[in-house]
Design a protein around this motif. Structure first.
Motif, short mmCIF file in Angstrom:
data_model
loop_
_atom_site.label_atom_id
_atom_site.label_comp_id
_atom_site.label_asym_id
_atom_site.label_seq_id
_atom_site.Cartn_x
_atom_site.Cartn_y
_atom_site.Cartn_z
N GLY A 1 0.67 -1.09 0.08
CA GLY A 1 0.00 0.10 0.06
C GLY A 1 0.70 1.21 0.08
O GLY A 1 0.23 2.26 -0.08
N LYS A 2 2.16 1.19 -0.05
CA LYS A 2 3.05 2.41 0.12
C LYS A 2 3.60 2.56 -1.26
O LYS A 2 4.46 1.65 -1.93
CB LYS A 2 4.09 2.09 1.20
N ILE A 3 3.53 3.79 -1.81
CA ILE A 3 4.13 4.25 -3.07
C ILE A 3 5.80 4.43 -2.73
O ILE A 3 6.09 4.97 -1.81
CB ILE A 3 3.69 5.74 -3.42
N GLN A 4 6.47 3.85 -3.52
CA GLN A 4 7.83 3.55 -3.24
C GLN A 4 8.71 4.75 -4.13
O GLN A 4 8.38 4.92 -5.22
CB GLN A 4 8.55 2.33 -3.70
N ASN A 5 9.60 5.41 -3.53
CA ASN A 5 10.51 6.56 -4.16
C ASN A 5 9.80 7.52 -5.01
O ASN A 5 9.99 7.91 -6.13
CB ASN A 5 11.56 5.92 -5.03
N ALA B 1 -8.02 1.40 -10.94
CA ALA B 1 -7.33 0.04 -11.21
C ALA B 1 -6.43 -0.23 -9.97
O ALA B 1 -6.32 -1.52 -9.23
CB ALA B 1 -6.50 0.22 -12.27
N LEU B 2 -5.47 0.63 -9.25
CA LEU B 2 -4.63 0.38 -8.26
C LEU B 2 -5.41 0.04 -7.00
O LEU B 2 -5.05 -0.80 -6.35
CB LEU B 2 -3.70 1.74 -7.94
N LEU B 3 -6.34 0.88 -6.84
CA LEU B 3 -7.38 0.62 -5.59
C LEU B 3 -7.99 -0.67 -5.48
O LEU B 3 -7.86 -1.53 -4.40
CB LEU B 3 -8.47 1.55 -5.38
N ALA B 4 -8.35 -1.33 -6.63
CA ALA B 4 -8.79 -2.68 -6.73
C ALA B 4 -7.77 -3.49 -6.25
O ALA B 4 -8.07 -4.66 -5.79
CB ALA B 4 -9.23 -2.80 -8.33
N LEU B 5 -6.61 -3.45 -6.88
CA LEU B 5 -5.39 -4.40 -6.84
C LEU B 5 -4.81 -4.33 -5.51
O LEU B 5 -4.25 -5.40 -4.70
CB LEU B 5 -4.36 -4.14 -7.78
N GLN B 6 -4.88 -3.28 -4.60
CA GLN B 6 -4.18 -3.08 -3.56
C GLN B 6 -4.77 -4.02 -2.24
O GLN B 6 -3.93 -4.35 -1.44
CB GLN B 6 -4.28 -1.76 -2.95
N SER B 7 -5.91 -4.45 -2.29
CA SER B 7 -6.51 -5.23 -1.24
C SER B 7 -5.96 -6.60 -1.52
O SER B 7 -6.16 -7.61 -0.62
CB SER B 7 -7.90 -5.06 -1.29
N GLN B 8 -5.70 -7.07 -2.81
CA GLN B 8 -5.40 -8.38 -3.04
C GLN B 8 -3.90 -8.56 -3.23
O GLN B 8 -3.59 -9.59 -3.20
CB GLN B 8 -5.99 -8.61 -4.37
N HIS B 9 -3.06 -7.57 -3.42
CA HIS B 9 -1.61 -8.25 -3.72
C HIS B 9 -0.69 -7.23 -3.12
O HIS B 9 -0.94 -6.04 -2.76
CB HIS B 9 -1.54 -7.87 -5.20
N CYS C 1 -1.94 -0.64 -13.97
CA CYS C 1 -1.45 -1.49 -12.71
C CYS C 1 -1.47 -2.63 -12.99
O CYS C 1 -2.45 -3.39 -13.30
CB CYS C 1 -2.23 -0.77 -11.78
N PHE C 2 -0.46 -3.54 -12.25
CA PHE C 2 -0.43 -4.97 -12.40
C PHE C 2 0.27 -5.69 -11.16
O PHE C 2 1.05 -5.07 -10.47
CB PHE C 2 0.29 -5.47 -13.70
#
Length: 194
Positions: free
Chosen positions: A14-18, A53-61, A79-80
């Motif tokens: 859940g944290k954006i890097q750099n 797209a990112l919000l949907a993926l964050q809960s699963q990956h 986002c993948f």
């Protein structure tokens, strides 16, 4: 719509890097690529925060790869889920005319070089006798518990910049004939930290 440039950004747990380093490189790339034309600067962090797209993926990956393709006034985000890979075998490839100072979406130059990797996992690009990068990031080399990165990169990566500023790696000239002197080689990029 054509997008000649892109940034790849990692979202880990859940944290954006750099993000600050990506923002700096994005703005620098815009200023170079569109030097003779007006361009619009977007806040990359805000783009990611509002991406459905990112919000949907964050809960699963745990690890997500976000690619932002952009031009002078618009962008496209993809986002993948991402799984880190391990690279064990590298093939040095000589390419004295290669130029990749910006992250271009057109990567045919790397596609052509990768055709020469034989059974190896990845290539080491040699320009004018010096080690530069591989096809997907910067390289680091381990010797006597110290990591070194070539002082002749094709692209100044955000992970490379971060690790240099934290003094976790050091820059040095690495020539083709020096590769065998190192104990280990790793790829670093937005998705693969030290």
């Amino acid at each position: 719509m054509q997008y000649p440039l892109f940034e790849t950004i990692a979202i880990e747990q859940g944290k954006i890097q750099n993000i600050q380093l990506h923002q700096m490189r994005y703005e620098h790339s815009l200023s170079l690529y569109y030097a003779n034309r007006a361009y619009r600067i977007f806040d990359l962090e805000k783009i990611l925060q509002k991406s459905t797209a990112l919000l949907a993926l964050q809960s699963q990956h745990n690890l997500i790869r976000c690619r932002i393709n952009y031009n002078y006034d618009s962008y496209q985000i993809q986002c993948f889920p991402y799984m880190r890979k391990h690279y064990h075998h590298f093939q040095p490839i000589i390419s004295d005319n290669i130029d990749y100072q910006l992250k271009y979406t057109d990567r045919h130059i790397f596609d052509n070089l990768l055709k020469q990797k034989n059974n190896c996992d990845e290539i080491i690009i040699i320009k004018n006798g010096c080690v530069t990068d591989c096809s997907i990031g910067n390289l680091i080399f381990k010797k006597d518990e110290q990591w070194f990165t070539p002082d002749t990169p094709l692209l100044i990566g955000t992970q490379r910049t971060k690790l240099l500023s934290e003094k976790k790696i050091k820059e040095r000239r690495i020539r083709l004939e020096d590769i065998g002197d190192f104990e280990e080689i790793r790829i670093i990029n937005a998705m693969n930290p030290l």
